[in-house]
Write a protein that holds these residues in place. Sequence first.
Motif, mmCIF file in Angstrom:
data_model
loop_
_atom_site.group_PDB
_atom_site.id
_atom_site.type_symbol
_atom_site.label_atom_id
_atom_site.label_comp_id
_atom_site.label_asym_id
_atom_site.label_seq_id
_atom_site.Cartn_x
_atom_site.Cartn_y
_atom_site.Cartn_z
ATOM 1 N N ASN A 848 0.839 -1.206 0.000
ATOM 2 C CA ASN A 848 0.000 0.000 0.000
ATOM 3 C C ASN A 848 0.874 1.257 0.000
ATOM 4 O OD1 ASN A 848 -2.315 -1.607 0.132
ATOM 5 N ND2 ASN A 848 -2.360 -1.573 2.374
ATOM 6 N N ARG A 851 2.569 1.839 -3.407
ATOM 7 C CA ARG A 851 1.662 2.438 -4.403
ATOM 8 C C ARG A 851 1.486 3.932 -4.131
ATOM 9 N NH1 ARG A 851 -1.271 -2.446 -3.016
ATOM 10 N NH2 ARG A 851 -0.826 -4.051 -4.578
ATOM 11 N N GLU A 852 1.372 4.300 -2.849
ATOM 12 C CA GLU A 852 1.237 5.718 -2.506
ATOM 13 C C GLU A 852 2.465 6.507 -2.938
ATOM 14 O OE1 GLU A 852 0.628 5.991 1.655
ATOM 15 O OE2 GLU A 852 -1.262 4.845 1.651
ATOM 16 N N GLN A 853 3.645 5.899 -2.829
ATOM 17 C CA GLN A 853 4.898 6.570 -3.151
ATOM 18 C C GLN A 853 5.289 6.410 -4.618
ATOM 19 O OE1 GLN A 853 6.739 8.428 -1.043
ATOM 20 N NE2 GLN A 853 5.384 8.086 0.709
#
Length: 925
Positions: A848, A851-853
Amino acid sequence: MIDSLPDQVTTVRPPHGLPGRTSTVTRVIDTATAPGNGPLVLVTGPLGIGRSAVLAAVGDGLAERGHHVLALRVARNERDRPYSLAARLSAELGALHRGTDTRRAPHAAAPVTHPEAGRHLTAVLRAAVKSGEPLFVLIDDLHWADPASRGVLLPKLRSLAGSPVTFVCTFRTLPATTENDRVTLERLRTAGLAHVVPLRPLHSREIDALVAHELQAIPSASLSERLRRDCRGIPSAALGAVAGYRRAGSLRVVDRHAYLASPDRPPEMPPGQPCVEHLRGLGAPVWPVVKALAVLHPLGSAATRLIAEALDTGEDEVRATLDSLRAEGLVCHGPEPGHWRFRLPLHASSLTACLGQYERRRLSQLAVTAVWSGTATAQGCYFAEHLVTAGRFVDPARAAEELFRHGSAAMLEDGHSAERWLRAALDLITEPEPRARVLTVHASTCTIHLRHAEARESAWAVLSRYADLVTAENLLEMEMVYIVSLAGMSDQAALTALADEGWRTLPGGPGHRIICRYNALCLLERWQEAADHLAATREEWSADNDFVAGVGQILDEISHAFLGRPRDFDRAVADPTRWPLWERGPRHRFQRLSWLTRTLMTFGELAPAQRLLETYGLPSGYRPVSDQVVADSQSGHWDRALDLARRALATGGWVGDLTSHTMASREMSVILGARGRINQARSVIENARGVHSMLPHLLAGPEAEQEQSLGATERAHRVISDALALAERLGLVIGTDELWLRRTEMELNAGDPAAARRCAREVARVAELTGTGRSRLCHLIATSMAHRNPAAAAEAVALARHRDQPLELADTLVTVVRHGQADPGLLREAYAVYGDLDALLRKAQLRNLMREQGVPVPGRSATIAENERLLAVLVTEGLTNREMAVALGCSEKSVESRMTRLFKRAGYRSRVELASAMLTGDYTV
């Protein structure tokens, strides 16, 4: 953590309930139903191989396909009743085909001595063929059929070729199968009338699957090896052994893995075992001979003579009996001439359980006497057990001395046997001086292996009755054993009384009493008071004998390190030889190095602990199990750490002091939590808190981690706050660096940067006090987060790499990136480290963040498989969809969709089936 038997999850059997036999069942059914095949399918194999189970499964399979099935089983006593099987078969077939005149059919239960049964059997078989409807006749244990019936039935098979009637029979093969049987079978096979399906012994993995389905737990490597050795792939023997171990109370399930709690204790086979009942039914001379052989067979060729002596018969008669048993496939020749042994070692255990007390003692007497006279040889453990059983049937003084020798030699590696042998030696000794000597070793052995009640009893016997008969060193050792045992039994009242005033009444000089009071105060977590007491009395205890001074020095070094004053401890690590007892022998060097390395690992300093052992080495090569668990966990050998921990829990062997018990529990919880075993991780913490463990605030880190994984943020905050308050109340500094670091991040997540900076200052204070690499790392991470300091983050990453603790490194990388203080590309390294550790939950949570980074997640197919495996783990943990959604960082709807796909792909119909497959190792990605 220690599960019940059976497990809470409902047992779900594999197809046909026969692990390892599913393909065989299918093969038999396909052979029996294939057009043009012969009318006889014969399932063969030795005693216990599973012929009856396969035949039953074949019957079920045929019935499921809509076929008519007639099933009969032949009893052993029918072998001597002419035409018995023919009569029964005639009656059963006649009942199926009412058009056949059955009025003159011989009654199945009546003695039949004429060939009328054969004529009637011909008639009913003709009617069955004429009906044109497929019929499958299943006969179990055809080898017990009387010769007359076999003489009638087998010739009929030629007339059934191509007919709708097929016989599927089981036939037991023996080493000495009769020539007539072999010739008949070969003729049938040559004529294409018979197909033989031999059942082979199961492979180890198939036995593991069988046991896993029986226990709903995966057998440990040690249990699997024991079953392989004793049961030789025979499924009924494996299941019988499992039942025997459960009956003996030596089988325990820990974290869904089955272990033998007492590996050297044989299974207590329940009454009615087929092999035992078969042998009992043979009567004399077979029954007494096999019982004696069960005890004496390890003595090799000497056993035959000793059996003859025990039974007051001739050796030739014994050999003749054993030859007949060899023909039955029950015994075989051993590796040396004249040596007899059981084909299945398990049979020896089954028969030993049938012996009366006098029989056991008499046979053990013969074995011991033979070894002492030099006419037989025996291994140490086997011989020691005979000494225990023989008791006063042999020379008590000599037996006690040998038991003491065996027990002393085994006190580290085999606590169960050592305690048993030493206790037996005590039962044979009446003189005070030798009793005191054995009691001392017995108490120490029980303490090492956490048998606290027994340790306290023996130690108190020395202190109260034999204090003047032991050395000053042994006296202090018994006093410390007694105090530790009180803690192990959670006897807070007795400990408190001893710490307050009772210490003044203990035997020995002032130095003894000072050390004992200090020990009691520490076990009561009165750390500062203990350190003050030791400091105030330094002149007394340091001027006492070397043993008192040496123990006092170690305790002083460790307690001050825990309180944040590590100067003396650091000097001891730099040069452990500066110690009064270093040259007094390997036992004392072992104690010195064990305490130093254990304390280092409690501070998180794995590398210095390993350097210390590499430089000096543990004299015996033995390392307490809980210390091994901590070392393996911190170095990333998680599977080994878990296996050691489970085995220690199963055997009651959290070997070491109470601080190592806390640390081992902590590490086990960390591993389980990282792998998604959240409830099991919680259970480990609860169990650790349920006993008298020391430094309980060290458990707060993984406990808070589990709470946060399930979204209980406030509860996680409270756990950390309570642990910090406890440490402050006790004056402890050890472990608070990590707690303040967690508190720093919690305050940042709560939106209070000022509070986070205050917490970071506390981390810096602890780092200044302890000076350890771990506290330095915590300080750098806290600084990078609370003060937005990329330089501190970079230094933290470099230090974590240098310290070479995999989980610590991966967590450091994730933390500094999550707070925006390092390049997101570092997450790929953390992801690989989590993968090496099989930290499924950590990897899923990291995906997670990646994906955010904007960091690509490698291996799409591997990711899907890992997600499914993690989902199965969480289901097995009993988590709800909402809890799984929180742990995985997704929506409940997403969890429901993933569950649907998982059930569809894997073919499971419910959570119970999926959980059962996980418990037994049947689940495959």
